[in-house]
Design an enzyme around this catalytic site. Sequence first.
Site, PDB file in Angstrom:
ATOM      1  N   PRO A 112       5.303   5.055  16.890  1.00 46.57           N
ATOM      2  CA  PRO A 112       6.678   4.798  16.455  1.00 46.57           C
ATOM      3  C   PRO A 112       6.814   4.868  14.931  1.00 46.57           C
ATOM      4  O   PRO A 112       5.914   4.442  14.208  1.00 46.57           O
ATOM      5  CB  PRO A 112       6.971   3.390  16.974  1.00 46.57           C
ATOM      6  CG  PRO A 112       5.697   2.821  17.466  1.00 46.57           C
ATOM      7  CD  PRO A 112       4.709   3.935  17.622  1.00 46.57           C
ATOM      8  N   GLY A 114       7.752   4.116  11.194  1.00 42.71           N
ATOM      9  CA  GLY A 114       8.019   2.971  10.315  1.00 42.71           C
ATOM     10  C   GLY A 114       7.654   1.626  10.917  1.00 42.71           C
ATOM     11  O   GLY A 114       8.163   0.591  10.489  1.00 42.71           O
ATOM     12  N   ALA A 115       6.759   1.628  11.918  1.00 48.70           N
ATOM     13  CA  ALA A 115       6.466   0.383  12.630  1.00 48.70           C
ATOM     14  C   ALA A 115       5.165  -0.275  12.180  1.00 48.70           C
ATOM     15  O   ALA A 115       4.714  -1.240  12.785  1.00 48.70           O
ATOM     16  CB  ALA A 115       6.429   0.652  14.132  1.00 48.70           C
ATOM     17  N   GLY A 116       4.546   0.263  11.120  1.00 55.21           N
ATOM     18  CA  GLY A 116       3.346  -0.381  10.577  1.00 55.21           C
ATOM     19  C   GLY A 116       2.059   0.104  11.206  1.00 55.21           C
ATOM     20  O   GLY A 116       0.992  -0.447  10.939  1.00 55.21           O
ATOM     21  N   SER A 119       2.515   5.990  11.266  1.00 52.42           N
ATOM     22  CA  SER A 119       3.131   7.245  11.709  1.00 52.42           C
ATOM     23  C   SER A 119       3.171   8.277  10.580  1.00 52.42           C
ATOM     24  O   SER A 119       2.791   9.442  10.784  1.00 52.42           O
ATOM     25  CB  SER A 119       4.549   6.987  12.219  1.00 52.42           C
ATOM     26  OG  SER A 119       5.310   6.339  11.225  1.00 52.42           O
ATOM     27  N   SER A 120       3.610   7.870   9.392  1.00 48.37           N
ATOM     28  CA  SER A 120       3.785   8.867   8.333  1.00 48.37           C
ATOM     29  C   SER A 120       2.440   9.435   7.901  1.00 48.37           C
ATOM     30  O   SER A 120       2.297  10.648   7.721  1.00 48.37           O
ATOM     31  CB  SER A 120       4.557   8.300   7.146  1.00 48.37           C
ATOM     32  OG  SER A 120       3.889   7.192   6.608  1.00 48.37           O
ATOM     33  N   ALA A 121       1.429   8.575   7.777  1.00 48.67           N
ATOM     34  CA  ALA A 121       0.110   9.076   7.357  1.00 48.67           C
ATOM     35  C   ALA A 121      -0.434  10.054   8.388  1.00 48.67           C
ATOM     36  O   ALA A 121      -0.988  11.101   8.042  1.00 48.67           O
ATOM     37  CB  ALA A 121      -0.862   7.912   7.163  1.00 48.67           C
ATOM     38  N   ALA A 122      -0.255   9.737   9.678  1.00 51.14           N
ATOM     39  CA  ALA A 122      -0.788  10.619  10.725  1.00 51.14           C
ATOM     40  C   ALA A 122      -0.082  11.972  10.693  1.00 51.14           C
ATOM     41  O   ALA A 122      -0.725  13.025  10.806  1.00 51.14           O
ATOM     42  CB  ALA A 122      -0.637   9.954  12.091  1.00 51.14           C
ATOM     43  N   ASP A 164      -3.789   4.148   4.191  1.00 50.12           N
ATOM     44  CA  ASP A 164      -3.283   4.730   5.437  1.00 50.12           C
ATOM     45  C   ASP A 164      -3.779   6.162   5.635  1.00 50.12           C
ATOM     46  O   ASP A 164      -4.233   6.541   6.723  1.00 50.12           O
ATOM     47  CB  ASP A 164      -1.746   4.775   5.436  1.00 50.12           C
ATOM     48  CG  ASP A 164      -1.107   3.399   5.468  1.00 50.12           C
ATOM     49  OD1 ASP A 164      -1.754   2.438   5.014  1.00 50.12           O
ATOM     50  OD2 ASP A 164       0.036   3.291   5.940  1.00 50.12           O
TER      51      ASP A 164
HETATM   52  C1  MEV Z   1       1.906   0.386   4.474  1.00 52.82           C
HETATM   53  O1  MEV Z   1       1.400   0.923   5.700  1.00 52.82           O
HETATM   54  C2  MEV Z   1       0.815  -0.365   3.753  1.00 52.82           C
HETATM   55  C3  MEV Z   1       1.205  -0.901   2.383  1.00 52.82           C
HETATM   56  O2  MEV Z   1       0.068  -1.600   1.882  1.00 52.82           O
HETATM   57  C4  MEV Z   1       1.606   0.204   1.434  1.00 52.82           C
HETATM   58  C5  MEV Z   1       0.417   1.092   1.052  1.00 52.82           C
HETATM   59  O3  MEV Z   1      -0.744   0.654   1.132  1.00 52.82           O
HETATM   60  O4  MEV Z   1       0.674   2.230   0.630  1.00 52.82           O
HETATM   61  C6  MEV Z   1       2.349  -1.897   2.487  1.00 52.82           C
END
Ligand code: MEV
Length: 328
Positions: A112, A114-116, A119-122, A164
């Site tokens: 999903p 923006g859910a932590g 997703s964006s890195a992958a 990430d």
């Molecule tokens: C975001 O997935 C993780 C943060 O630590 C930002 C980052 O490390 O670039 C909040």
Amino acid sequence: MAVSSAPGKVYLFGEHAVVYGEPAVPCAIELRARVGVEKRDDSKLRVHAEDLSLDGFTVEYGGPTDGHPDIDASESLVSAAMGYVDGAIEQVRDVTGEDDVGFDVTIESDIPLGAGIGSSAAVVVAAIDAAARELGVTLETDELAERAYRTEYEVQDGQASRADTFCSATGGAVRVEGDDCRPIEAPDLPIVIGFDGGAGDTGELVAGVRNLREEYEFAADTVETIGDVVRQGEEVLADGDVAEIGRLMNFNHGLLSALGVSSRSLDTMVWSARDAGAYGAKLTGAGGGGCIVALDPTDETETALSFTPGCEKAFRAELADEGVKQLE
Ligand code: MEV
């Protein structure tokens, strides 16, 4: 056509503090983004994305400065995803020297937005890997991670760590402190994820912590204390003491909460997991909404989360030993 996949991740320890040079330990999980890339005869970039936890959409545009005419601007998450693809393709143009090359890009993702859980890195890692291979260039993992980091750094206005993107490129558990990124040993962890169906804005949340840190000395101290928890967490990970890892995750969540990056639904899921007997639970990633990560070898936490108001989905996640994979 070249197709690559890359995994998402959870943070066992250290998100946000890692932006200020403290260590962090993310670990890759078997939820993947798959990106297919085909060279075009012109210099356009055409992106088709499905399953980004949003309705499928297609967008076509001439280049980074042309905007995204087919996207409703209110779909800010979709626009953000497009920004990452744009940035990834720019890195490939740069590393291959093919400045005017265009691509058709297809994205499918289990992660999903923006859910932590990365997703964006992958998407960025898989897109760079596939687009470079489509041009006949296979990037070493370190170069791929570096290019993916630069993409996130630019899209997030200079507010990104290497955590990430490095984790998604290499897979496994990793330790990141500033420029120093390396794989570390981790036991087979019984990871359970709770997802509230929402998302946080990483840029805003990171900026919020930055402001708090500048305004209050105790917020700066809190960031340093997260670093202490991470250092202790690394030792415990090496010992394989899952109960103690969970305990430290609880500390880490409390400190993130103090920095204002948790939310009611994340806190509710964290407490539900703890009440169900999880060794520990914390938010993962930037926060504000999205996912929590808990450790529980039994089914209790997953079951409890699936009945928790505000939790849209609860599931077990396997550690992903492999990072980026070449599928075609
Ligand atoms: C975001 O997935 C993780 C943060 O630590 C930002 C980052 O490390 O670039 C909040």
